[in-house]
Design an enzyme around this catalytic site. Structure first.
Site, short mmCIF file in Angstrom:
data_model
loop_
_atom_site.label_atom_id
_atom_site.label_comp_id
_atom_site.label_asym_id
_atom_site.label_seq_id
_atom_site.Cartn_x
_atom_site.Cartn_y
_atom_site.Cartn_z
CG ASP A 162 -13.79 45.93 3.81
OD1 ASP A 162 -13.54 44.86 4.44
OD2 ASP A 162 -14.25 45.92 2.66
CG ASP A 202 -13.83 42.93 7.03
OD1 ASP A 202 -12.75 43.15 6.49
OD2 ASP A 202 -14.89 42.76 6.39
CG ASN A 231 -17.37 44.85 3.09
OD1 ASN A 231 -17.54 44.31 2.00
ND2 ASN A 231 -16.72 44.27 4.09
CB THR A 284 -9.72 41.20 5.82
OG1 THR A 284 -10.02 42.35 6.62
CG2 THR A 284 -8.76 40.30 6.57
CG PHE A 296 -16.19 43.31 -2.62
CD1 PHE A 296 -17.08 44.17 -3.27
CD2 PHE A 296 -15.49 43.80 -1.52
CE1 PHE A 296 -17.27 45.48 -2.83
CE2 PHE A 296 -15.67 45.11 -1.08
CZ PHE A 296 -16.57 45.94 -1.73
CG ASN A 297 -11.68 42.12 -0.23
OD1 ASN A 297 -12.60 42.88 0.00
ND2 ASN A 297 -11.28 41.19 0.64
CG HIS A 317 -15.39 35.65 2.38
ND1 HIS A 317 -15.41 34.72 1.37
CD2 HIS A 317 -16.62 36.23 2.38
CE1 HIS A 317 -16.59 34.76 0.77
NE2 HIS A 317 -17.34 35.65 1.36
CG ASP A 318 -12.58 39.44 5.54
OD1 ASP A 318 -12.21 39.12 4.39
OD2 ASP A 318 -13.32 40.42 5.77
C1 BDR Z 1 -14.70 39.89 0.74
O1 BDR Z 1 -15.57 40.96 0.38
C2 BDR Z 1 -16.14 41.55 1.53
O2 BDR Z 1 -17.50 41.78 1.34
C3 BDR Z 1 -15.85 40.61 2.68
O3 BDR Z 1 -15.68 41.35 3.88
C4 BDR Z 1 -14.60 39.90 2.26
O4 BDR Z 1 -13.44 40.63 2.65
C5 BDR Z 1 -15.25 38.60 0.16
O5 BDR Z 1 -15.31 38.68 -1.23
CA CA Z 2 -13.57 42.41 4.26
#
Ligand code: BDR
Ligand code: CA
Length: 314
Positions: A10, A15, A39, A124, A165-166, A239-240
């Site tokens: 996303d 990403d 996102n 991701t 978040f994810n 992160h991703d």
């Molecule tokens: C995740 O949330 C998104 O905002 C980032 O792309 C990542 O996948 C981190 O919590």
């Molecule tokens: Ca992401």
């Protein structure tokens, strides 16, 4: 032999780099890129994936748009982190890469059933597409080598005190995935917060001397400003790409086995990943949980991939 993967994303600043790492590293055979609402709306995350492929010269990799909404709850976007476009910072040219006229979940299934060997999924983003794949096409599970995802945490969250978040953006989908029986590796905040894009990292990207290196540095600069404002981080966590790095070389991301459950009902804890690191509950292990990142190895692979793609497009 390169590992065949599909990245489900996303974009999103991190990403975008995950896509580049998957496309630019010789250990990965990137079979497809699929997008999902996360996102930003799926229209925006798909446009951003097309922009990333265009600027990085990623052609010949099918790109398909997926679910527009989480399975049950309304969509939640992360415009506070990634901006209005979902990929604020650089100016992107008109994308020259288009989507295929197929839903992401159908594209995933077609690739899984036709590829000669089992394929690794690297989500991701919220797990909506992957949950739909597993429920709509139950025979797909046997064709998935493993799911190496970015999401959750062994510790606290980043969207609520408890949830990342994810997972928080579609807890029901995450619950389906973690209970699917498919081998899962979870790269959560506890490990991705070790992947900080420090000023040295940004300088290395700029120092590549390519347009792509400069674009990545601009992405990191915008992303860094939101992490400073929202969470007081000196440098932003990428992160991703950690999930992609784990597929490239398991020695970059160390894991332990654990049972992981997704909290669906907690009044204050919906979307939390309950990771039983010490086996208190006696539940069967259903995931490898990432705990430690080899930082130097990680950044060398990320910058090496951006360098390789950047030289191809210059
Ligand atoms: C995740 O949330 C998104 O905002 C980032 O792309 C990542 O996948 C981190 O919590
Ligand atoms: Ca992401």
């Amino acid at each position: 032999m390169p590992v065949p993967i599909i990245i489900d994303c996303d974009p999103g600043h991190d990403d975008a780099i995950a896509i580049m790492l998957a496309a630019g590293d010789p250990s990965i055979d990137l079979l497809a890129i699929t997008t999902v609402a996360g996102n930003q709306t799926v229209e925006k995350t798909t446009l951003n994936a097309r922009r990333v492929c265009t600027v990085a010269g990623i052609t010949g990799v099918p790109l398909a748009a997926g679910c527009t909404q989480p399975l049950v709850q309304p969509q939640l976007v992360a415009d506070d982190v990634h901006g209005k476009s979902g990929l604020d910072g650089p100016q992107f040219a008109e994308p020259a890469v288009d989507v295929v006229p197929e839903h992401a979940v159908d594209l995933m299934y077609r690739i899984l059933t036709r590829h000669p060997e089992p394929v690794t999924l690297v989500p991701t983003a919220p797990l909506t597409n992957v949950a739909l794949l597993l429920t709509r096409y139950p025979d797909s599970a046997a064709r998935i080598r493993e799911i190496v995802l970015m999401g959750g945490s062994t510790e606290r969250g980043n969207r609520t005190p408890a949830a990342e978040f994810n997972i928080y953006a579609d807890p029901e989908a995450a619950d389906i995935v973690f209970r699917s029986g498919v081998p899962i590796t979870m790269c959560g905040l506890n490990v991705t917060h070790q992947a900080l894009a420090t000023p040295e990292v940004v300088a290395r990207l700029e120092g590549l001397g390519t347009e792509l290196g400069r674009t990545c540095a601009q992405l990191m600069t915008f992303y860094g400003s939101t992490y400073r404002r929202l969470w007081g981080f000196a440098s932003p966590p990428l992160h991703d790409p950690v999930a992609v790095a784990r597929v490239i070389d398991p020695a970059i991301v160390h894991c332990v086995d654990a049972s992981v459950a997704v909290e669906l009902h907690g009044h204050h804890t919906r979307g939390a990943t309950v990771v039983d690191l010490h086996g208190y509950l006696g539940r069967p292990v259903n995931a490898r949980v990432a705990v430690t990142l080899e930082r130097e190895l990680f950044w060398d692979r990320v910058i090496g991939a951006v360098d390789a793609l950047g030289k191809r497009t210059t």
